[in-house]
Structure formats: C-alpha cells, structure tokens
Design a protein around this motif. Sequence first.
Motif, PDB file in Angstrom:
ATOM      1  N   PRO A 171      57.207 129.596  21.105  1.00 60.60           N
ATOM      2  CA  PRO A 171      58.040 128.611  21.877  1.00 60.60           C
ATOM      3  C   PRO A 171      59.042 129.103  22.492  1.00 60.60           C
ATOM      4  O   PRO A 171      59.474 130.199  22.482  1.00 60.60           O
ATOM      5  CB  PRO A 171      58.408 128.139  20.146  1.00 60.60           C
ATOM      6  N   ASN A 172      59.834 128.842  22.762  1.00 64.33           N
ATOM      7  CA  ASN A 172      60.821 128.840  23.473  1.00 64.33           C
ATOM      8  C   ASN A 172      62.730 128.176  23.140  1.00 64.33           C
ATOM      9  O   ASN A 172      63.489 128.179  23.712  1.00 64.33           O
ATOM     10  CB  ASN A 172      61.240 128.206  24.558  1.00 64.33           C
ATOM     11  N   ILE A 173      62.617 127.713  21.829  1.00 66.12           N
ATOM     12  CA  ILE A 173      63.905 127.543  20.984  1.00 66.12           C
ATOM     13  C   ILE A 173      65.125 129.114  20.770  1.00 66.12           C
ATOM     14  O   ILE A 173      64.253 130.098  20.043  1.00 66.12           O
ATOM     15  CB  ILE A 173      63.641 126.760  19.785  1.00 66.12           C
ATOM     16  N   ILE A 174      65.921 129.468  21.131  1.00 67.18           N
ATOM     17  CA  ILE A 174      66.780 130.141  20.730  1.00 67.18           C
ATOM     18  C   ILE A 174      67.947 129.657  18.955  1.00 67.18           C
ATOM     19  O   ILE A 174      68.567 128.684  20.035  1.00 67.18           O
ATOM     20  CB  ILE A 174      67.811 131.274  22.055  1.00 67.18           C
ATOM     21  N   ASP A 175      67.976 130.635  18.385  1.00 67.45           N
ATOM     22  CA  ASP A 175      68.363 129.678  17.559  1.00 67.45           C
ATOM     23  C   ASP A 175      69.465 130.978  17.877  1.00 67.45           C
ATOM     24  O   ASP A 175      70.447 131.499  16.701  1.00 67.45           O
ATOM     25  CB  ASP A 175      67.657 130.035  16.249  1.00 67.45           C
ATOM     26  N   SER A 176      70.828 130.737  18.166  1.00 66.71           N
ATOM     27  CA  SER A 176      72.111 131.431  19.004  1.00 66.71           C
ATOM     28  C   SER A 176      72.027 129.449  19.773  1.00 66.71           C
ATOM     29  O   SER A 176      72.236 128.933  20.362  1.00 66.71           O
ATOM     30  CB  SER A 176      71.712 132.296  19.780  1.00 66.71           C
ATOM     31  N   TYR A 177      73.140 130.466  20.993  1.00 69.37           N
ATOM     32  CA  TYR A 177      74.288 129.431  22.063  1.00 69.37           C
ATOM     33  C   TYR A 177      74.218 130.452  22.987  1.00 69.37           C
ATOM     34  O   TYR A 177      74.982 130.684  24.300  1.00 69.37           O
ATOM     35  CB  TYR A 177      75.761 128.858  21.780  1.00 69.37           C
ATOM     36  N   PHE A 178      73.435 131.534  22.800  1.00 74.07           N
ATOM     37  CA  PHE A 178      73.714 132.518  24.545  1.00 74.07           C
ATOM     38  C   PHE A 178      72.777 133.185  23.971  1.00 74.07           C
ATOM     39  O   PHE A 178      71.593 133.494  23.144  1.00 74.07           O
ATOM     40  CB  PHE A 178      75.078 133.782  24.130  1.00 74.07           C
ATOM     41  N   CYS A 179      71.823 134.094  24.959  1.00 73.57           N
ATOM     42  CA  CYS A 179      70.590 134.952  25.208  1.00 73.57           C
ATOM     43  C   CYS A 179      71.516 136.043  25.143  1.00 73.57           C
ATOM     44  O   CYS A 179      72.269 136.844  25.537  1.00 73.57           O
ATOM     45  CB  CYS A 179      70.352 135.332  26.374  1.00 73.57           C
ATOM     46  N   ASP A 180      70.743 137.012  23.199  1.00 74.23           N
ATOM     47  CA  ASP A 180      71.573 137.896  23.105  1.00 74.23           C
ATOM     48  C   ASP A 180      69.620 138.981  22.913  1.00 74.23           C
ATOM     49  O   ASP A 180      68.928 137.656  22.665  1.00 74.23           O
ATOM     50  CB  ASP A 180      72.086 138.230  22.041  1.00 74.23           C
ATOM     51  N   VAL A 181      69.556 139.839  23.023  1.00 79.44           N
ATOM     52  CA  VAL A 181      67.850 140.513  22.804  1.00 79.44           C
ATOM     53  C   VAL A 181      67.520 140.147  21.481  1.00 79.44           C
ATOM     54  O   VAL A 181      66.244 139.867  21.482  1.00 79.44           O
ATOM     55  CB  VAL A 181      68.656 142.601  22.372  1.00 79.44           C
ATOM     56  N   PRO A 182      68.036 140.437  20.189  1.00 74.84           N
ATOM     57  CA  PRO A 182      67.352 139.984  18.940  1.00 74.84           C
ATOM     58  C   PRO A 182      66.665 138.416  19.008  1.00 74.84           C
ATOM     59  O   PRO A 182      65.451 138.516  18.704  1.00 74.84           O
ATOM     60  CB  PRO A 182      68.387 140.296  17.794  1.00 74.84           C
ATOM     61  N   PRO A 183      67.091 137.117  19.076  1.00 74.02           N
ATOM     62  CA  PRO A 183      67.175 135.901  19.105  1.00 74.02           C
ATOM     63  C   PRO A 183      65.548 136.294  20.181  1.00 74.02           C
ATOM     64  O   PRO A 183      64.935 135.133  19.285  1.00 74.02           O
ATOM     65  CB  PRO A 183      67.894 135.435  19.646  1.00 74.02           C
ATOM     66  N   VAL A 184      65.860 136.572  21.878  1.00 74.36           N
ATOM     67  CA  VAL A 184      65.290 136.333  22.866  1.00 74.36           C
ATOM     68  C   VAL A 184      63.554 136.880  21.864  1.00 74.36           C
ATOM     69  O   VAL A 184      62.609 136.771  22.398  1.00 74.36           O
ATOM     70  CB  VAL A 184      65.446 136.818  23.446  1.00 74.36           C
ATOM     71  N   TYR A 258      73.661 144.601  15.485  1.00 72.36           N
ATOM     72  CA  TYR A 258      72.686 144.993  16.135  1.00 72.36           C
ATOM     73  C   TYR A 258      72.442 146.950  14.713  1.00 72.36           C
ATOM     74  O   TYR A 258      71.054 147.413  16.021  1.00 72.36           O
ATOM     75  CB  TYR A 258      73.719 146.057  17.805  1.00 72.36           C
ATOM     76  N   THR A 259      72.675 146.867  14.594  1.00 76.44           N
ATOM     77  CA  THR A 259      71.601 147.408  13.151  1.00 76.44           C
ATOM     78  C   THR A 259      70.177 146.974  12.737  1.00 76.44           C
ATOM     79  O   THR A 259      70.328 147.670  11.112  1.00 76.44           O
ATOM     80  CB  THR A 259      73.120 148.563  12.497  1.00 76.44           C
ATOM     81  N   ARG A 260      69.915 145.628  12.451  1.00 74.73           N
ATOM     82  CA  ARG A 260      69.118 145.069  11.927  1.00 74.73           C
ATOM     83  C   ARG A 260      68.128 144.938  12.984  1.00 74.73           C
ATOM     84  O   ARG A 260      68.185 144.137  13.885  1.00 74.73           O
ATOM     85  CB  ARG A 260      69.597 144.107  10.885  1.00 74.73           C
ATOM     86  N   ALA A 261      66.699 144.963  12.685  1.00 74.54           N
ATOM     87  CA  ALA A 261      65.226 144.906  13.039  1.00 74.54           C
ATOM     88  C   ALA A 261      64.869 143.258  13.133  1.00 74.54           C
ATOM     89  O   ALA A 261      65.726 142.892  13.192  1.00 74.54           O
ATOM     90  CB  ALA A 261      64.555 145.859  12.493  1.00 74.54           C
ATOM     91  N   ASP A 262      64.367 143.124  12.099  1.00 70.22           N
ATOM     92  CA  ASP A 262      63.357 141.430  12.194  1.00 70.22           C
ATOM     93  C   ASP A 262      64.114 140.918  11.285  1.00 70.22           C
ATOM     94  O   ASP A 262      63.735 140.431  10.766  1.00 70.22           O
ATOM     95  CB  ASP A 262      62.034 141.412  12.072  1.00 70.22           C
ATOM     96  N   THR A 263      65.590 140.578  11.125  1.00 69.64           N
ATOM     97  CA  THR A 263      66.387 140.437  10.062  1.00 69.64           C
ATOM     98  C   THR A 263      67.614 139.311  10.523  1.00 69.64           C
ATOM     99  O   THR A 263      68.401 140.149  11.225  1.00 69.64           O
ATOM    100  CB  THR A 263      66.960 141.071   8.764  1.00 69.64           C
TER     101      THR A 263
END
Length: 308
Positions: A171-184, A258-263
């Motif tokens: 999918p291509n839905i980012i649960d945020s309002y900007f592009c950052d590494v974790p949500p992308v 930025y100190t959490r992996a997939d959470t």
Amino acid sequence: MDALNQTRVIEFAFLGLTENWVLEILFFVAFSITYVLTLLGNTLIIVTIVFTPRLHTPMYFFLSNLSFIDICHSSVTVPKMLEGLLLERKTISFDNCIAQLFFLHLFACAEIFLLTIMAYDRYGAICAPLHYPNVMNIRVCVQLVFALWLGAAVHSLVQTVLTIRLPYCGPNIIDSYFCDVPPVIKLACTDTYLTGMLIVSNSGTISLTCFLALVTSYTVILVSLRKQSAEGRRKALSTCSAHFMVVGFFFGPCIFLYTRADTSFSMDKVVSVFYTVVTPLLNPLIYTLRNEEVKSAIKHLRQKQVFS
C-alpha cells in the motif's frame, strides 16, 4: 522483479493529523502563525548577530547557525503539512517523499551535532577560560560547522539509501503528515526488520551518544561553577539553562521517535508536531527572552533603524 517494477508506488498519501475538517482549519491557522513566527524569530536572531559586532563570538556564531537550521528544518515539513490541511486528498510523489526524508534527516542531524558543539563551546568558555580564545577561534568554529554538515549529510544519505533500496509495490498510505524513514519503510513489500534495525542503530546511536555527551558537559560545567563568582555563576547558569532547555525540547522527541524499531504509539504524531513545528519556534524565544545581550542588541538595532 519485473512484477515489482510494474506495480512500483509512484506516490504516497498521508493520513494527516485528523479527519475532522473543523480541526484541520484550526490547525491550519495555528500552524501557519507558528511557521511565520518561526521564520521571523530565527531571521531576527541571524540579522541581529550579523549586524552586531560585539556578538561576533563563537557562542553567537553557533547560535546564528542554529537559527538557520531551524528555518530549514521547519520548512521541510510545515509547508506540505499546511497544504495537506486544506486538501481532502493529501499526496506526495515518491521522489518528493524521498527528498523530504533526506532533508529532514540532514537538518535534524545537523542540529543534533550543533547542539553538541555548543555544549563543548560552553564547557571551554566556563571551565577553561584562559585557553578558550586559542581553542575556540573563528577558524575552529568554521571547521566545526563544516564537519557537522558533512556528518549530517553522511547520516542522511545512509538513511535515504536504506529506504530507497526497498521495493514499494503497495500500500501507499503513510500514517503521518510528512515522509520519515519509520513510516515509509513500513510500506515496503518485503521484510524490513534488518533495515529497521540498521536505521535505528544509526539514528539512535547518534541521538543517544550526543545527548550523553551534552549531559556530561553540562554536569562538569555545573560542578565547576562552585569556583565562580556570584555574577559569573548567574551569567553561566542563564546561558547554560537556555541551551539545556533547547536540548531537552529537541532531543526528547528525537530519542522517542528514532530509538524504536517496528513499533509505533498513538503519541507519535503529537511528538512529531512538537519536534518539527514547535521546537524551531521555541529556540528564538528561549534565546531572546533569556539572553540580555541578544535583547539589548535587538533594541539597539531597532533604534538605529528608527533614527537613521
């Protein structure tokens, strides 16, 4: 591989901050005002320092660089967020998303390194005042600023390369309002555990290491203040407390995000707003309201402008 290329994502859609249009309008007004004040406040600090010769010292040289970084940092995310608050469909192309991600990490990492350098500068000025003019001259300051931008660029390139090497086929839905590494990277159609760990180790190590260095510097400074005069103690505490407030406001969200992996947590968006929108505004407020030299210089420049 061909199948992945055929279904490659060409744009992302943001969920944004809220789906309530009334809240979106309120957020648009509030964040527009905040962004304008951020630009004006940080520009005022830069202009004041540039046109006030007595502020041409290492501390204020670094402070002007901090204001420049804050202008750039907020400009990476806020304009796109404001656009999204007015649009029903909030989208960004894949290339623009990667560019936003790159510059977000470039300016954030540059600020982390700069705050660390500023702590070292205060340590030298307060704990080794006799050696300070030789240790921290303008040549050294320029070299340190060059080094922090180089380090930030390397960090940002690593984060960007780790992100774009992944396949994105929906999918291509980012649960945020900007592009950052974790949500992308969550949207990649492959296992991202190893990539996530590499990204966390990169960002997390930088944030935690610099934060510990900052805390150590300020601890040593506080201990050394016992030998200072009452006036010297007051001035040093005023400057260092302003620095430490900025450090807390900036590093807290960075370490949280930025100190959490997939959470992910429900507070992530609130923390992100504070980190990308509010903190760049707080810096000029903290440094002008708590710094008599800056306030005096601003007043002097205003009088010169009026009477010239």
